[in-house]
Design a protein around this motif. Structure first.
Motif, PDB file in Angstrom:
ATOM      1  N   ASN A 431      -4.737  12.026  -0.358  1.00 13.76           N
ATOM      2  CA  ASN A 431      -3.861  10.985  -0.605  1.00 13.76           C
ATOM      3  C   ASN A 431      -4.891   9.546  -0.877  1.00 13.76           C
ATOM      4  N   THR A 432      -5.212   9.341  -1.792  1.00  8.35           N
ATOM      5  CA  THR A 432      -6.046   8.227  -2.207  1.00  8.35           C
ATOM      6  C   THR A 432      -5.339   6.919  -2.535  1.00  8.35           C
ATOM      7  N   MET A 433      -3.800   7.054  -2.436  1.00  9.62           N
ATOM      8  CA  MET A 433      -3.075   5.678  -2.889  1.00  9.62           C
ATOM      9  C   MET A 433      -3.524   4.491  -2.052  1.00  9.62           C
ATOM     10  N   PHE A 434      -3.596   3.400  -2.692  1.00  8.47           N
ATOM     11  CA  PHE A 434      -3.902   2.029  -2.131  1.00  8.47           C
ATOM     12  C   PHE A 434      -3.448   1.193  -2.988  1.00  8.47           C
ATOM     13  N   GLU A 511       3.508  11.853  -7.195  1.00  6.91           N
ATOM     14  CA  GLU A 511       2.654  11.167  -7.783  1.00  6.91           C
ATOM     15  C   GLU A 511       1.977  11.773  -9.162  1.00  6.91           C
ATOM     16  N   ALA A 512       1.229  10.919  -9.768  1.00  8.53           N
ATOM     17  CA  ALA A 512       0.492  11.555 -10.778  1.00  8.53           C
ATOM     18  C   ALA A 512      -0.508  12.324 -10.366  1.00  8.53           C
ATOM     19  N   VAL A 513      -1.220  13.226 -11.066  1.00  2.00           N
ATOM     20  CA  VAL A 513      -2.345  13.946 -10.955  1.00  2.00           C
ATOM     21  C   VAL A 513      -3.508  13.193 -10.268  1.00  2.00           C
ATOM     22  N   SER A 514      -4.295  13.769  -9.694  1.00  4.65           N
ATOM     23  CA  SER A 514      -5.420  12.892  -9.021  1.00  4.65           C
ATOM     24  C   SER A 514      -6.357  12.280 -10.310  1.00  4.65           C
ATOM     25  N   ASN A 519      -8.957  18.366 -13.662  1.00  3.28           N
ATOM     26  CA  ASN A 519      -7.893  18.180 -14.451  1.00  3.28           C
ATOM     27  C   ASN A 519      -6.632  18.870 -13.918  1.00  3.28           C
ATOM     28  N   GLY A 520      -5.575  18.408 -13.838  1.00  5.95           N
ATOM     29  CA  GLY A 520      -4.242  19.193 -13.415  1.00  5.95           C
ATOM     30  C   GLY A 520      -3.998  19.402 -12.025  1.00  5.95           C
ATOM     31  N   ILE A 521      -4.860  18.454 -11.250  1.00  4.89           N
ATOM     32  CA  ILE A 521      -4.646  18.834  -9.985  1.00  4.89           C
ATOM     33  C   ILE A 521      -3.897  17.581  -9.031  1.00  4.89           C
ATOM     34  N   HIS A 522      -2.968  18.014  -8.046  1.00  7.44           N
ATOM     35  CA  HIS A 522      -2.513  16.929  -7.528  1.00  7.44           C
ATOM     36  C   HIS A 522      -3.207  16.577  -6.278  1.00  7.44           C
ATOM     37  N   MET A 523      -2.913  15.467  -5.463  1.00  7.81           N
ATOM     38  CA  MET A 523      -3.349  15.138  -4.460  1.00  7.81           C
ATOM     39  C   MET A 523      -2.545  15.710  -3.344  1.00  7.81           C
ATOM     40  N   ARG A 524      -3.021  16.061  -2.184  1.00  4.03           N
ATOM     41  CA  ARG A 524      -2.056  16.351  -0.951  1.00  4.03           C
ATOM     42  C   ARG A 524      -1.892  15.393  -0.117  1.00  4.03           C
ATOM     43  N   ALA A 528      -6.697  10.149   2.501  1.00  2.00           N
ATOM     44  CA  ALA A 528      -8.022  10.065   2.302  1.00  2.00           C
ATOM     45  C   ALA A 528      -8.843   9.353   3.418  1.00  2.00           C
ATOM     46  N   PHE A 529      -8.209   8.238   4.006  1.00  2.99           N
ATOM     47  CA  PHE A 529      -9.065   7.211   4.799  1.00  2.99           C
ATOM     48  C   PHE A 529      -9.462   8.038   6.020  1.00  2.99           C
ATOM     49  N   TRP A 530      -8.881   9.202   6.427  1.00  2.00           N
ATOM     50  CA  TRP A 530      -9.398   9.844   7.339  1.00  2.00           C
ATOM     51  C   TRP A 530     -10.996  10.544   7.079  1.00  2.00           C
ATOM     52  N   MET A 531     -11.275  10.294   5.794  1.00  2.00           N
ATOM     53  CA  MET A 531     -12.861  10.687   5.550  1.00  2.00           C
ATOM     54  C   MET A 531     -13.815   9.717   5.803  1.00  2.00           C
TER      55      MET A 531
END
Length: 671
Positions: A431-434, A511-514, A519-524, A528-531
């Motif tokens: 989840n890279t949403m911010f 959410e939209a795909v990453s 291409n075509g892959i969704h986030m889980r 992502a801030f755990w990274m």
């Protein structure tokens, strides 16, 4: 007086003028007892030229990482390469950048570092402008050749001119005539590394996100790569101009000619053909097989597909990238817009797999041969035509640093390189949403840079002095390096654990795909801030490993081939390690993280880092002549004096003490 000598240095008449005058200012005290302490207290680092070097390195690294951090996504999303192919080509980009360090260091030792930096840094700037032009949104496929010419041609050549020379050029401004100057040099290499990571913070913290997201209200998404790369190109052009502007205040050391390189290369051939034994033949095999290994690696990464395979795209009969995505249904058409018309998916085949396997075998054989051969250089024989400016002892000293350079760089860089490919790819499928928008996976490299910028002064001014106080002796280079390798292994282990957790998290179908995954892959639904945790651990490990190995390569080398030995260091750190990484990724890095096993790749890196600690101790404690040295020398600064004192302990050995100390110093010092 300093200004006058600076002008003389610019004309080549006073090779250590700025640094020498800075030290000479401290020599007005009387009495030998207080001279050393006064000199240390009153020595002043020439911050004018040193500051210019730090700014130039900041700009260069910002440019480099803006491209290196986004190139994989560009190849995958815009030019249609598969994830593994894009990752392999990105590793090839890094490999070529460091491969060019060898000719860059060699030419600098011949004609002087200043000229090489100016000329090749200019080609760097031109190459970056070409890359930017090729990413114009309407011409990306048509201009892919221009992109590769800039990215795999001019930029690597420019990097080879800057990387092995700019840090040595900065150290030249300080000089190494006194203990205080050598201490200033050691700190310079640490703060040089800080300047690198300030550039990294800018590239990953901002420009990498511009590439995939644009600038809302200013730069549309389709122009993101173009704008970010133009900014990087302007930064590189500024660095060239700024470096040239400071010419009058530099200490310019003249080039030493080609004698050093000729003596080192000729000695290997001469000794191997003159019957010097098994080690001589191993050295010859190791050096000759290295270019074949690199060539096979490049061919494996760039080999065309045996049969074209299109990436999943939207059509009347939609093809999902994997069975997990079926639960989300057919996504909207925004992902297609990011992959321009004309892109075709390319990947490997049987030939590519075979080339990768051959490359791995050749690389292992080459590195093992070189470590075994150069752990003891007694087999190097004097040339029939001895060169007055570069003796046999200089040749042996130059090669004596090679085993440690190979072992440390390969074991560490294999674990480190996960930060450039695997970890950003992993973050892209989290989840890279911010703030209502997606972050680029490369953004999380920011944690590495922040860790370095914050922890470097903390380590230098608090941690190391505290440890020295507790243990009663300075923290040695070997202790720093082994700790860094252990932390790097831990970073990969943490990333592997997070990958297991990511795979267990649900897809974010709402959410939209990453924007940066295939291409075509969704986030889980795992932040992502755990990274930031594994990225930050890599940053902490860098502080302990890379500045130490830079400093080691500079001080262990004979002065006439310092750029060349530093180039060896960077060659194995970047080029050879990235070649190994590319070969491993071709077989162990999955195109689809949701169906493949990224954990296996991380496990390989953990094993490499831990093996590096084991081989480090074998090399510094038990191998060859250096095995007799117990590694109790406190630092690279004091190790030279200790080695000389040890070798001059008896009057009978005094005649040969200097040469013996210089030959045995490199491994002993690092221990």
């Amino acid at each position: 007086a300093t200004s006058a000598n600076s002008l003389e240095a610019g004309r080549g008449s006073s090779p250590h003028s700025v640094a020498h005058m800075a030290a000479e200012q401290t020599n007005d005290t009387s009495g030998s007892d207080g001279a050393a302490g006064t000199m240390r207290d009153r020595y002043r680092t020439p911050w004018g030229p040193v500051g210019i070097v730090l700014v130039v390195e900041l700009c260069e690294r910002m440019t480099y990482y803006t491209i290196a951090g986004s190139q994989k996504f560009y190849l995958n999303k815009r030019l249609g390469y598969t994830a593994s192919s894009a990752a392999a080509i990105n590793s090839i980009f890094s490999m070529l950048c460091y491969l060019w360090c060898l000719p860059g260091g060699l030419i600098a030792d011949m004609v002087g570092r200043y000229k090489v930096i100016v000329v090749l840094a200019s080609s760097y700037a031109v190459g970056t402008f070409l890359v930017a032009i090729s990413t114009s949104s309407n011409m990306q496929t048509e201009l892919s050749g221009l992109f590769f010419f800039g990215a795999l041609g001019l930029i690597p050549m420019g990097t080879g001119g800057i990387k092995p020379n700019i840090c040595n050029f900065g150290a030249d401004q300080i000089g190494d005539e006194t203990d205080s100057q050598r201490e200033a040099q050691r700190k310079f290499f640490s703060f040089f590394y800080v300047s690198i990571n300030v550039g990294v913070m800018i590239s990953f913290g901002y420009l990498a996100n511009v590439t995939t997201h644009g600038i809302p209200g200013l730069v549309p998404l389709e122009q993101g790569y173009f704008v970010a790369y133009i900014v990087a190109a302007v930064s590189m052009a500024f660095a060239v101009g700024f470096f040239i502007a400071g010419t009058r205040c530099y200490t310019l050391l003249p080039g030493g000619g080609i004698d050093g390189f000729k003596a080192m290369s000729s000695s290997i051939w001469h000794s191997a053909t003159a019957g010097s034994g098994c080690r001589a033949r191993l050295a010859l095999v190791g050096w000759l097989s290295m270019p074949v290994f690199l060539a096979c690696t490049v061919m494996a990464a760039l080999w065309p597909p045996e049969a074209e395979a299109a990436l999943p795209v939207h059509s009347a009969a939609h093809v999902f990238p994997n069975h997990f995505e079926e639960a989300c249904g057919i996504p909207d058409s925004t992902d297609v817009a990011r992959r321009l018309t004309g892109g075709t998916a390319v990947g490997g085949g049987a030939v590519r797999t075979a080339l990768s396997e051959v490359a791995l075998i050749l690389g292992c054989v080459s590195c093992i041969c070189l470590v075994v051969a150069h752990s003891n250089n007694d087999w190097i024989q004097p040339l029939r035509r001895q060169m007055a400016e570069f003796s046999t002892e200089d040749v042996r000293q130059g090669f004596a640093a090679v085993p440690l350079i190979i072992v440390v760089n390969l074991s560490y860089s294999m674990a480190y390189n996960a930060m450039n490919n695997a970890m950003p790819s992993q973050a892209c499928q989290m989840n890279t949403m911010f703030g209502g928008a997606q972050l680029n996976g490369a953004f999380f490299n920011l944690a590495d840079a922040i860790a370095i910028v914050l922890l470097t002064p903390l380590f230098e001014n608090v941690a190391f002095p505290l440890i020295e106080h507790v243990k009663g002796s300075p923290v040695r280079l070997g202790q720093k390096i082994c700790t860094g390798l252990l932390i790097a292994a831990g970073a990969n282990a943490v990333a592997a654990w997070m990958e297991v957790r990511r795979r267990a998290s649900p897809l974010m179908c709402w959410e939209a795909v990453s924007e940066c995954a295939p291409n075509g892959i969704h986030m889980r639904d795992m932040s992502a801030f755990w990274m930031f945790v594994p990225f930050g651990l890599i940053g902490a490990s860098e502080i302990l490993v890379n500045p130490c190995i830079y400093y080691y390569a500079y001080t262990a080398a004979p002065p006439k081939v310092r750029s060349l030995v530093q180039a060896f260091n960077l060659f194995f750190q970047g080029s050879v390690s990235n070649a190994f990484t590319s070969a491993v990724m071709s077989s162990a890095f999955p195109d689809d993280l949701d169906t493949g096993s990224l954990v296996t790749y991380y496990e390989i890196n953990v094993v490499c880092a831990l093996a590096g600690i084991f081989f480090y101790f074998c090399l510094t404690r038990y191998v060859g002549r250096q095995g007799a040295l117990k590694g109790d020398m406190q630092s690279q600064d004091s190790s030279e004096d200790s080695a000389v004192e040890t070798s001059t302990g008896s009057a009978d050995g005094a005649a040969n003490s200097s040469a013996d100390a210089r030959i045995e110093l490199p491994l002993a010092a690092a221990a």
